[in-house]
Design an enzyme around this catalytic site. Sequence first.
Site, short mmCIF file in Angstrom:
data_model
loop_
_atom_site.label_atom_id
_atom_site.label_comp_id
_atom_site.label_asym_id
_atom_site.label_seq_id
_atom_site.Cartn_x
_atom_site.Cartn_y
_atom_site.Cartn_z
CG HIS A 198 1.59 2.01 4.74
ND1 HIS A 198 0.27 2.05 3.76
CD2 HIS A 198 1.90 3.13 5.26
CE1 HIS A 198 0.16 3.18 4.09
NE2 HIS A 198 0.68 3.92 4.76
CG PHE A 218 9.77 13.24 10.39
CD1 PHE A 218 8.87 14.27 10.43
CD2 PHE A 218 9.33 12.10 10.23
CE1 PHE A 218 7.65 14.05 10.75
CE2 PHE A 218 7.84 11.92 10.54
CZ PHE A 218 6.91 12.94 10.69
CG ASP A 261 1.83 14.34 16.81
OD1 ASP A 261 1.63 13.76 17.75
OD2 ASP A 261 2.23 14.17 15.97
CB SER A 303 -0.78 0.10 1.17
OG SER A 303 -0.14 -0.34 2.42
CD GLU A 352 1.26 7.56 5.17
OE1 GLU A 352 0.98 6.79 5.99
OE2 GLU A 352 1.68 8.67 5.76
P1 FAD Z 1 -2.78 7.13 20.12
O1 FAD Z 1 -2.91 5.62 19.70
O2 FAD Z 1 -3.94 7.66 20.85
O3 FAD Z 1 -1.49 6.90 21.17
C1 FAD Z 1 -0.91 8.28 21.44
C2 FAD Z 1 -0.19 8.06 22.66
O4 FAD Z 1 -0.87 8.31 23.70
C3 FAD Z 1 0.65 6.75 22.92
O5 FAD Z 1 1.82 7.19 23.41
C4 FAD Z 1 -0.20 6.06 23.83
O6 FAD Z 1 0.55 4.95 24.54
C5 FAD Z 1 -0.94 7.15 24.52
N1 FAD Z 1 -2.23 6.99 25.12
C6 FAD Z 1 -3.12 6.35 24.49
N2 FAD Z 1 -4.16 6.35 25.50
C7 FAD Z 1 -3.75 6.91 26.49
C8 FAD Z 1 -4.50 7.31 27.81
N3 FAD Z 1 -5.87 7.15 27.85
N4 FAD Z 1 -3.68 8.16 28.63
C9 FAD Z 1 -2.59 8.46 28.43
N5 FAD Z 1 -1.77 8.15 27.37
C10 FAD Z 1 -2.49 7.49 26.41
N6 FAD Z 1 -0.49 12.55 12.07
C11 FAD Z 1 -1.15 13.31 11.30
O7 FAD Z 1 -1.23 14.39 11.86
N7 FAD Z 1 -1.75 12.98 10.31
C12 FAD Z 1 -1.72 11.85 9.72
O8 FAD Z 1 -2.25 11.62 8.46
C13 FAD Z 1 -0.72 10.99 9.87
N8 FAD Z 1 -0.76 9.61 9.69
C14 FAD Z 1 -0.06 8.58 10.33
C15 FAD Z 1 0.05 7.20 9.72
C16 FAD Z 1 0.74 6.54 10.44
C17 FAD Z 1 0.73 4.89 9.89
C18 FAD Z 1 1.50 6.67 11.75
C19 FAD Z 1 2.28 5.34 12.33
C20 FAD Z 1 1.54 7.95 12.14
C21 FAD Z 1 0.72 8.92 11.48
N9 FAD Z 1 0.62 10.25 11.94
C22 FAD Z 1 -0.17 11.17 11.46
C23 FAD Z 1 1.29 10.56 13.14
C24 FAD Z 1 0.34 10.32 14.44
O9 FAD Z 1 -0.70 11.21 14.67
C25 FAD Z 1 1.16 10.49 16.05
O10 FAD Z 1 2.41 9.58 15.72
C26 FAD Z 1 0.31 10.84 17.02
O11 FAD Z 1 1.32 11.42 18.09
C27 FAD Z 1 -0.15 9.40 17.79
O12 FAD Z 1 -1.22 8.98 16.78
P2 FAD Z 1 -1.84 7.64 17.37
O13 FAD Z 1 -3.06 7.34 16.64
O14 FAD Z 1 -0.91 6.66 17.36
O15 FAD Z 1 -2.28 7.96 18.95
#
Ligand code: FAD
Length: 294
Positions: free
Chosen positions: A273, A223, A115, A21, A23
Amino acid sequence: MPEPVVSTLSTLLDVKPPTVSFEFFPPKTPESEEKLWLSIKALEPLNPAFVSVTYGAGGSTRERTHHTLQRILKETKLKPAAHLTCVAATKEEINTVVKSYWDIGVKHIVALRGDMPGGGKYVVHPGGYPYAVDLVSGIKKVADFEISVAAYPEVHPDALSPEKDLDNLKRKLDAGANRAITQYFFDTEIFLRFRDKAAKAGIKAPIVPGIIPVASYKQIVKFSAMCGTSIPAWLTHILEPLENKPELHKIASTMIAAEQCRVLMSQGEKQFHFYTLNHADHTAAVCHLLNKRG
Ligand code: FAD
């Protein structure tokens, strides 16, 4: 008979090509839009399982993400996946975006926390989905989307512990996500150890390795410091001296990504990916070296 492995090129002819896939990020200018479309058209014949389009914090790229997805649906046979973040937005705002994706025919979302728009410590938006796990549940209530989530072989920088991070991944998958896509990594051993720990934690859904063919050594160092990916000494040794030699840099980073995928295939991985950064050349060349042809 066991499937032949792909750890050396001599076995390549017998190897089943991986599923891939790609991105992309939404372009900002007409010139970058043209470049993106050349890349999409160049990669389309490789028949990816899906192509995903990233989303900016707080909806900063919402219109451009939407437009790119619409063009993909209209002008290609590709299956698009829309990234969506929950940072800096209310549940209502996000649900509206989710519904609009479904209505235009996008049935796959990469559900993320995101973020903070200006950087800094993450703050839950009042009235928003706090974390990606909550977004997954929210999306499932709107419609039966296919959902991918993020995984971190080197642990997410905000995680309270590696165990809690893995538990968070499990909760995202248990909430209805179909697969995880990893942050890019260069140390393949780290991914393999993470895969083992995930299996031990009871995770059965696929964890798809995220592969980045490095376009610029300098940029990847910057990065990686932000997203928590380590830069092995061998990568610096190979790419740093080539920073001002773009052609050599391109060949070397293509070889590195292909080598990484071949090692992963030898360890049973069948899907990758690719973070294309909107360039087709590296990714197409890596796929070619993996027997993935158009
Ligand atoms: P989560 O899964 O919510 O986790 C974030 C953090 O919070 C982790 O450290 C987790 O352990 C912690 N956590 C979870 N629940 C709790 C809780 N209840 N209390 C305290 N801590 C908690 N960013 C963008 O802006 N746009 C994009 O399109 C984008 N695409 C991405 C695609 C991929 C494949 C990846 C790997 C990353 C991408 N990102 C993107 C980056 C991503 O948004 C960041 O890495 C962000 O900081 C974390 O997102 P997450 O969905 O992993 O968060």
